[in-house]
Design a protein around this motif. Sequence first.
Motif, PDB file in Angstrom:
ATOM      1  N   SER A  24       0.826  -1.209   0.000  1.00 42.60           N
ATOM      2  CA  SER A  24       0.000   0.000   0.000  1.00 42.60           C
ATOM      3  C   SER A  24       0.859   1.257   0.000  1.00 42.60           C
ATOM      4  O   SER A  24       0.398   2.339  -0.360  1.00 42.60           O
ATOM      5  CB  SER A  24      -0.950   0.010   1.198  1.00 42.60           C
ATOM      6  OG  SER A  24      -0.243   0.264   2.399  1.00 42.60           O
ATOM      7  N   ILE A  25       2.122   1.137   0.375  1.00 39.82           N
ATOM      8  CA  ILE A  25       3.028   2.288   0.400  1.00 39.82           C
ATOM      9  C   ILE A  25       3.282   2.789  -1.019  1.00 39.82           C
ATOM     10  O   ILE A  25       3.559   3.968  -1.221  1.00 39.82           O
ATOM     11  CB  ILE A  25       4.333   1.885   1.107  1.00 39.82           C
ATOM     12  CG1 ILE A  25       3.978   1.502   2.491  1.00 39.82           C
ATOM     13  CG2 ILE A  25       5.399   2.938   0.975  1.00 39.82           C
ATOM     14  CD1 ILE A  25       4.771   1.954   3.593  1.00 39.82           C
ATOM     15  N   THR A  26       3.162   1.920  -2.017  1.00 37.80           N
ATOM     16  CA  THR A  26       3.413   2.348  -3.392  1.00 37.80           C
ATOM     17  C   THR A  26       2.347   3.318  -3.894  1.00 37.80           C
ATOM     18  O   THR A  26       2.570   4.022  -4.871  1.00 37.80           O
ATOM     19  CB  THR A  26       3.483   1.138  -4.343  1.00 37.80           C
ATOM     20  OG1 THR A  26       2.230   0.452  -4.314  1.00 37.80           O
ATOM     21  CG2 THR A  26       4.606   0.203  -3.959  1.00 37.80           C
ATOM     22  N   THR A  27       1.197   3.378  -3.244  1.00 36.85           N
ATOM     23  CA  THR A  27       0.134   4.295  -3.658  1.00 36.85           C
ATOM     24  C   THR A  27       0.156   5.587  -2.858  1.00 36.85           C
ATOM     25  O   THR A  27      -0.723   6.423  -3.012  1.00 36.85           O
ATOM     26  CB  THR A  27      -1.247   3.623  -3.511  1.00 36.85           C
ATOM     27  OG1 THR A  27      -1.449   3.265  -2.146  1.00 36.85           O
ATOM     28  CG2 THR A  27      -1.343   2.395  -4.386  1.00 36.85           C
ATOM     29  N   GLY A  28       1.126   5.766  -2.019  1.00 31.06           N
ATOM     30  CA  GLY A  28       1.242   6.989  -1.224  1.00 31.06           C
ATOM     31  C   GLY A  28       1.606   6.652   0.204  1.00 31.06           C
ATOM     32  O   GLY A  28       1.084   5.708   0.781  1.00 31.06           O
ATOM     33  N   ILE A  29       2.526   7.415   0.742  1.00 32.48           N
ATOM     34  CA  ILE A  29       3.002   7.133   2.094  1.00 32.48           C
ATOM     35  C   ILE A  29       2.064   7.757   3.114  1.00 32.48           C
ATOM     36  O   ILE A  29       1.794   8.950   3.084  1.00 32.48           O
ATOM     37  CB  ILE A  29       4.429   7.665   2.289  1.00 32.48           C
ATOM     38  CG1 ILE A  29       5.386   6.923   1.370  1.00 32.48           C
ATOM     39  CG2 ILE A  29       4.869   7.537   3.734  1.00 32.48           C
ATOM     40  CD1 ILE A  29       6.792   7.449   1.394  1.00 32.48           C
ATOM     41  N   THR A  30       1.561   6.926   3.983  1.00 33.97           N
ATOM     42  CA  THR A  30       0.857   7.391   5.166  1.00 33.97           C
ATOM     43  C   THR A  30       1.608   6.824   6.358  1.00 33.97           C
ATOM     44  O   THR A  30       2.212   5.764   6.268  1.00 33.97           O
ATOM     45  CB  THR A  30      -0.611   6.920   5.206  1.00 33.97           C
ATOM     46  OG1 THR A  30      -0.627   5.489   5.205  1.00 33.97           O
ATOM     47  CG2 THR A  30      -1.390   7.445   4.010  1.00 33.97           C
ATOM     48  N   ARG A  31       1.572   7.519   7.433  1.00 29.31           N
ATOM     49  CA  ARG A  31       2.276   7.053   8.634  1.00 29.31           C
ATOM     50  C   ARG A  31       1.243   6.719   9.697  1.00 29.31           C
ATOM     51  O   ARG A  31       0.870   7.580  10.485  1.00 29.31           O
ATOM     52  CB  ARG A  31       3.266   8.104   9.115  1.00 29.31           C
ATOM     53  CG  ARG A  31       4.436   8.275   8.165  1.00 29.31           C
ATOM     54  CD  ARG A  31       5.447   9.222   8.780  1.00 29.31           C
ATOM     55  NE  ARG A  31       6.687   9.219   8.053  1.00 29.31           N
ATOM     56  CZ  ARG A  31       7.748   8.483   8.374  1.00 29.31           C
ATOM     57  NH1 ARG A  31       7.715   7.672   9.390  1.00 29.31           N
ATOM     58  NH2 ARG A  31       8.846   8.566   7.677  1.00 29.31           N
ATOM     59  N   TRP A  61       2.310  -1.614  23.662  1.00 26.16           N
ATOM     60  CA  TRP A  61       3.076  -0.453  23.251  1.00 26.16           C
ATOM     61  C   TRP A  61       2.399   0.173  22.043  1.00 26.16           C
ATOM     62  O   TRP A  61       2.182  -0.496  21.036  1.00 26.16           O
ATOM     63  CB  TRP A  61       4.503  -0.847  22.877  1.00 26.16           C
ATOM     64  CG  TRP A  61       5.281  -1.392  24.025  1.00 26.16           C
ATOM     65  CD1 TRP A  61       6.094  -0.702  24.858  1.00 26.16           C
ATOM     66  CD2 TRP A  61       5.311  -2.760  24.475  1.00 26.16           C
ATOM     67  NE1 TRP A  61       6.631  -1.548  25.812  1.00 26.16           N
ATOM     68  CE2 TRP A  61       6.163  -2.821  25.586  1.00 26.16           C
ATOM     69  CE3 TRP A  61       4.709  -3.939  24.041  1.00 26.16           C
ATOM     70  CZ2 TRP A  61       6.423  -3.993  26.268  1.00 26.16           C
ATOM     71  CZ3 TRP A  61       4.960  -5.109  24.721  1.00 26.16           C
ATOM     72  CH2 TRP A  61       5.811  -5.122  25.830  1.00 26.16           C
ATOM     73  N   GLY A  62       2.072   1.442  22.136  1.00 26.82           N
ATOM     74  CA  GLY A  62       1.548   2.182  20.996  1.00 26.82           C
ATOM     75  C   GLY A  62       2.710   2.824  20.264  1.00 26.82           C
ATOM     76  O   GLY A  62       3.642   3.342  20.885  1.00 26.82           O
ATOM     77  N   LEU A  63       2.682   2.788  18.941  1.00 25.77           N
ATOM     78  CA  LEU A  63       3.761   3.319  18.122  1.00 25.77           C
ATOM     79  C   LEU A  63       3.236   4.446  17.242  1.00 25.77           C
ATOM     80  O   LEU A  63       2.166   4.332  16.646  1.00 25.77           O
ATOM     81  CB  LEU A  63       4.365   2.227  17.239  1.00 25.77           C
ATOM     82  CG  LEU A  63       4.806   0.942  17.949  1.00 25.77           C
ATOM     83  CD1 LEU A  63       5.231  -0.096  16.933  1.00 25.77           C
ATOM     84  CD2 LEU A  63       5.921   1.234  18.919  1.00 25.77           C
ATOM     85  N   ILE A  64       4.006   5.513  17.135  1.00 27.70           N
ATOM     86  CA  ILE A  64       3.628   6.686  16.350  1.00 27.70           C
ATOM     87  C   ILE A  64       4.290   6.623  14.976  1.00 27.70           C
ATOM     88  O   ILE A  64       5.487   6.341  14.879  1.00 27.70           O
ATOM     89  CB  ILE A  64       4.067   7.975  17.073  1.00 27.70           C
ATOM     90  CG1 ILE A  64       3.442   8.049  18.461  1.00 27.70           C
ATOM     91  CG2 ILE A  64       3.729   9.211  16.251  1.00 27.70           C
ATOM     92  CD1 ILE A  64       4.050   9.121  19.344  1.00 27.70           C
ATOM     93  N   GLU A  65       3.530   6.903  13.932  1.00 27.56           N
ATOM     94  CA  GLU A  65       4.028   7.027  12.560  1.00 27.56           C
ATOM     95  C   GLU A  65       4.891   5.840  12.143  1.00 27.56           C
ATOM     96  O   GLU A  65       6.097   5.964  11.931  1.00 27.56           O
ATOM     97  CB  GLU A  65       4.767   8.347  12.386  1.00 27.56           C
ATOM     98  CG  GLU A  65       3.857   9.546  12.606  1.00 27.56           C
ATOM     99  CD  GLU A  65       4.532  10.873  12.359  1.00 27.56           C
ATOM    100  OE1 GLU A  65       5.777  10.922  12.225  1.00 27.56           O
ATOM    101  OE2 GLU A  65       3.810  11.877  12.294  1.00 27.56           O
ATOM    102  N   VAL A  66       4.267   4.709  11.974  1.00 31.83           N
ATOM    103  CA  VAL A  66       4.945   3.454  11.668  1.00 31.83           C
ATOM    104  C   VAL A  66       5.118   3.279  10.163  1.00 31.83           C
ATOM    105  O   VAL A  66       4.214   3.586   9.387  1.00 31.83           O
ATOM    106  CB  VAL A  66       4.124   2.270  12.233  1.00 31.83           C
ATOM    107  CG1 VAL A  66       4.750   0.951  11.860  1.00 31.83           C
ATOM    108  CG2 VAL A  66       3.998   2.405  13.725  1.00 31.83           C
ATOM    109  N   LEU A  67       6.269   2.773   9.764  1.00 23.76           N
ATOM    110  CA  LEU A  67       6.531   2.395   8.376  1.00 23.76           C
ATOM    111  C   LEU A  67       7.251   1.052   8.359  1.00 23.76           C
ATOM    112  O   LEU A  67       8.051   0.766   9.259  1.00 23.76           O
ATOM    113  CB  LEU A  67       7.428   3.417   7.683  1.00 23.76           C
ATOM    114  CG  LEU A  67       6.789   4.723   7.236  1.00 23.76           C
ATOM    115  CD1 LEU A  67       7.852   5.656   6.679  1.00 23.76           C
ATOM    116  CD2 LEU A  67       5.717   4.468   6.199  1.00 23.76           C
TER     117      LEU A  67
END
Length: 145
Positions: free
Chosen positions: A80-87, A105-111
């Motif tokens: 899904s990253i190929t259609t646009g980067i969302t974090r 653990w909650g994680l912010i802006e994951v890639l």
Amino acid sequence: MPQELDPGSTIFFDLTIDSQDLGRFNTCEGLAASVEIYQHQEGGNNGFVWQLPSRVTFSNITLTRPLTPETGKVGIWITSITTGITRPTAQIAAKRADGSVVARWGLIEVLPVSWNGPSFNPATPAVALETLVLTHHGFTDWGAA
């Protein structure tokens, strides 16, 4: 008397990304943060050096599990990253075999950093494993159950 839970019992790690369940992993490594320290030597004061916090950096997180049908969910998320980067945000929940949560653990802006599929070699039979490596910009929860 309430039954005490064994803290050494087997733990599994459930991964969700923006409320999408990506399945259960057997190992989770890299839940870590480091604070860079700036040392300042004050003129005329030779008794000590000021230790001042600078940046906080977070390690990549590596999750591993035996190959399952849930592998497809991970693949869909990565492509899904190929259609646009969302974090998105993510959550890793450490659970016992009975499903009770030990910590999360909650994680912010994951890639995704990488995904490695299994190696198949009939000369050395072993469990087919997949590995997912994530990067993030910090924690929202720090092991709270």
